[in-house]
Design a protein around this motif. Structure first.
Motif, mmCIF file in Angstrom:
data_model
loop_
_atom_site.group_PDB
_atom_site.id
_atom_site.type_symbol
_atom_site.label_atom_id
_atom_site.label_comp_id
_atom_site.label_asym_id
_atom_site.label_seq_id
_atom_site.Cartn_x
_atom_site.Cartn_y
_atom_site.Cartn_z
ATOM 1 N N ALA A 92 45.803 31.382 50.620
ATOM 2 C CA ALA A 92 45.804 31.021 49.663
ATOM 3 C C ALA A 92 47.288 32.044 49.442
ATOM 4 O O ALA A 92 47.242 33.280 49.467
ATOM 5 N N ASP A 93 48.038 31.442 48.968
ATOM 6 C CA ASP A 93 48.822 31.925 47.449
ATOM 7 C C ASP A 93 48.295 32.788 46.817
ATOM 8 O O ASP A 93 49.126 33.547 45.848
ATOM 9 N N LEU A 94 47.212 32.330 45.876
ATOM 10 C CA LEU A 94 46.580 32.974 44.208
ATOM 11 C C LEU A 94 45.816 32.381 44.832
ATOM 12 O O LEU A 94 45.054 31.396 44.965
ATOM 13 N N VAL A 95 44.460 33.293 44.316
ATOM 14 C CA VAL A 95 43.031 32.844 44.453
ATOM 15 C C VAL A 95 42.780 33.073 43.187
ATOM 16 O O VAL A 95 43.120 34.367 42.275
ATOM 17 N N VAL A 96 42.086 32.290 42.572
ATOM 18 C CA VAL A 96 41.363 32.056 40.469
ATOM 19 C C VAL A 96 39.606 32.161 40.541
ATOM 20 O O VAL A 96 39.347 32.043 42.208
ATOM 21 N N ASP A 97 39.105 32.434 39.273
ATOM 22 C CA ASP A 97 38.126 33.069 39.209
ATOM 23 C C ASP A 97 37.210 31.257 39.139
ATOM 24 O O ASP A 97 37.248 31.054 37.833
ATOM 25 N N GLY A 98 36.973 30.378 39.913
ATOM 26 C CA GLY A 98 35.998 29.538 40.331
ATOM 27 C C GLY A 98 36.528 27.936 39.380
ATOM 28 O O GLY A 98 38.012 28.256 39.116
ATOM 29 N N PRO A 99 35.841 27.738 38.795
ATOM 30 C CA PRO A 99 36.390 26.032 37.839
ATOM 31 C C PRO A 99 37.390 26.598 37.000
ATOM 32 O O PRO A 99 38.444 25.841 36.177
ATOM 33 N N ALA A 100 36.554 27.939 35.978
ATOM 34 C CA ALA A 100 37.359 28.547 34.783
ATOM 35 C C ALA A 100 38.868 28.718 34.960
ATOM 36 O O ALA A 100 39.764 28.674 34.593
ATOM 37 N N GLY A 101 38.752 29.851 36.194
ATOM 38 C CA GLY A 101 40.119 30.140 36.603
ATOM 39 C C GLY A 101 40.800 29.480 36.826
ATOM 40 O O GLY A 101 42.182 29.074 36.851
ATOM 41 N N VAL A 102 41.080 27.894 37.287
ATOM 42 C CA VAL A 102 41.319 26.007 37.936
ATOM 43 C C VAL A 102 41.933 26.182 36.585
ATOM 44 O O VAL A 102 43.125 25.643 36.412
#
Length: 292
Positions: free
Chosen positions: A271-281
């Motif tokens: 990934a170019d960007l990892v976010v914190d699950g659905p909340a991060g999305v």
């Protein structure tokens, strides 16, 4: 007497915009710049379970993150299209997501069963080809098959209409149960002309020839997208990542987002960007909506 500065001054400064995260790769940063510069030529494509909806023990209880629909409705009118790309039946994703009849989501598309089904908000209908005959054969055989290999305890079958999934998350040792079933279920699927798609403690038996990468490329061609964001969380999202990686070599900027999970390192590493699950999305989508 209290101040009424804001009421008296309609030109009071606006609240600061949400901060956009910075992709860790040059290709990701270029893609985000392209999305912000030309949102009207951008497709936002998203997995459902684990990306828009938190993973839960019973998939029938999965629902979109409470703020997901609002974030999508704020972003969708500003981009070329928003597409949900999921292994679920399209109609199920629409119901569990709460997408139907939402102002701002009039052009939303849901590509269900890895693109074999399609729901368009503009018509509110699902279109799909005839089901693969192997699914009906496996449906009849699967309960006895699981019993014969001693896999009933802690495992269960999810009916997906055009596919079937065997979950091991409730087993005493979920990963061991998953590994033990992988080869036998692959043999069963092969006998009936199906394939096995592994996921997060789930093995899905489905028809071949369609995956999220194929569905995504076809949709991007249809929409003539000039840039794209794809967010996913599971092994089934790897083909979509591969499609975006290929499109980047062809000159189409693509941003690969992983809805963070320690269970699927293959995705987060690409990934170019990892976010914190659905909340991060949801926070990412809302921030993009503010910046375009």
């Amino acid at each position: 007497m209290g101040s009424h500065k804001d009421a008296e001054n309609p030109e009071a400064p606006e609240a600061p915009k949400a901060t956009l995260p910075t992709p860790v790769t040059p290709a990701g940063r270029d893609a985000l710049d392209a999305i912000l510069a030309r949102p009207g030529r951008t497709v936002i494509a998203l997995d459902f379970d684990g990306t828009l909806a938190p993973i839960v023990p019973d998939p029938e209880q999965a629902r979109a993150h409470p703020d997901a629909v609002a974030a999508l409705a704020a972003l969708a009118p500003k981009v070329a299209s928003v597409a949900v790309v999921t292994g679920r039946p399209a109609g199920v994703a629409v119901r569990h997501g709460g997408f139907a009849g939402v102002p701002g989501l009039e052009r939303l598309v849901v590509l269900g069963h890895y693109g074999a089904e399609r729901w368009d908000a503009v018509t509110g209908t699902v279109s799909a080809p005839a089901p693969h005959p192997g699914v009906a054969a496996v449906r009849a055989e699967l309960p006895g098959f699981l019993d014969s290999v001693g896999a009933w305890q802690g495992t269960w079958i999810e009916e997906k209409g055009r596919a079937l999934a065997v979950h091991t998350r409730r087993a005493t040792d979920p990963q061991a149960a998953f590994e033990a079933l992988r080869a036998p279920l692959t043999d069963l699927a092969t006998r009936h002309g199906l394939i096995v798609e592994p996921g997060r403690l789930v093995l899905e038996l489905r028809p071949p020839g369609m995956d999220k990468g194929v569905a995504l490329r076809d949709y991007l061609t249809e929409t003539a997208a000039e840039s794209v964001l794809y967010a996913g969380d599971d092994l089934g999202d790897l083909p979509a990542f591969a499609t975006l990686e290929q499109l980047r070599t062809e000159g189409t900027p693509g941003l690969l987002v992983c809805s963070g999970s320690t269970e699927v390192s293959e995705l987060s590493e690409r990934a170019d960007l990892v976010v914190d699950g659905p909340a991060g999305v949801v926070r990412l989508l809302a921030a993009i909506a503010e910046h375009v």
